[in-house]
Scaffold this active site. Structure first.
Site, mmCIF file in Angstrom:
data_model
loop_
_atom_site.group_PDB
_atom_site.id
_atom_site.type_symbol
_atom_site.label_atom_id
_atom_site.label_comp_id
_atom_site.label_asym_id
_atom_site.label_seq_id
_atom_site.Cartn_x
_atom_site.Cartn_y
_atom_site.Cartn_z
ATOM 1 N N CYS A 52 0.866 -1.174 0.000
ATOM 2 C CA CYS A 52 0.000 0.000 0.000
ATOM 3 C C CYS A 52 0.907 1.230 0.000
ATOM 4 C CB CYS A 52 -1.025 0.003 1.124
ATOM 5 S SG CYS A 52 -0.398 0.229 2.783
ATOM 6 N N CYS A 108 -5.416 0.826 -2.902
ATOM 7 C CA CYS A 108 -5.009 2.227 -2.782
ATOM 8 C C CYS A 108 -4.442 2.770 -4.080
ATOM 9 C CB CYS A 108 -4.015 2.392 -1.643
ATOM 10 S SG CYS A 108 -2.731 1.156 -1.633
ATOM 11 N N CYS A 129 2.587 -1.540 -9.022
ATOM 12 C CA CYS A 129 3.557 -2.559 -8.638
ATOM 13 C C CYS A 129 4.209 -3.048 -9.931
ATOM 14 C CB CYS A 129 2.784 -3.697 -7.967
ATOM 15 S SG CYS A 129 3.744 -4.788 -6.949
#
Length: 137
Positions: A11, A85, A89
């Site tokens: 996150c 959120c 990645c």
């Protein structure tokens, strides 16, 4: 996946949801799963309400510190889970990517964090059944 699956929780601040998820997975699966957590813009410390909410269920994460998300952490993980959120990645072939849509506990008190903690526990238990069923308690 190897004999010991590896999970990375991500996150933005690595201060609440991802820390609670990592703590739950470590608590429930023990050493049968390798656990990491990180954030793209780590906070200075873990959310005190998250620490207290986890303490209520017997899990101490007071010594944890937010960590920066690295490409190496993603590369070393079998499963990468973002915490609803909008964090990005790095994507590598052969990895499993999940996004858990969870309310952000930032700025909230313990009473508001408890339901988030409990939802994370359910999601982690389901994950354990999928990746390391022998580790589930």
């Amino acid at each position: 996946m190897s004999d010991k699956p590896s999970v990375l929780f991500v996150c933005v601040h690595n201060a609440g949801r991802s820390q609670m998820a990592a703590a739950w997975l470590a608590h429930l699966a023990g050493d049968r799963v390798e656990v990491r957590s990180a954030g793209s813009a780590p906070a200075d410390s873990v959310n005190p309400a998250a620490v207290e909410a986890m303490r209520e269920v017997g899990i101490d994460m007071s010594a944890e510190t937010p960590k920066i998300l690295t490409v190496d952490a993603v590369r070393a993980s079998d499963v990468c889970i973002t915490m609803g959120c909008g964090d990005t990645c790095p994507v590598f072939p052969g990895k499993r990517y999940l996004d858990w849509k969870l309310e952000d506990p930032a700025g909230q008190g313990v009473a508001a964090v408890r339901p988030i903690r409990d939802e994370i526990e359910k999601l982690v238990r389901t994950l354990i059944e999928e990746i390391a069923p022998e580790a589930a308690k």
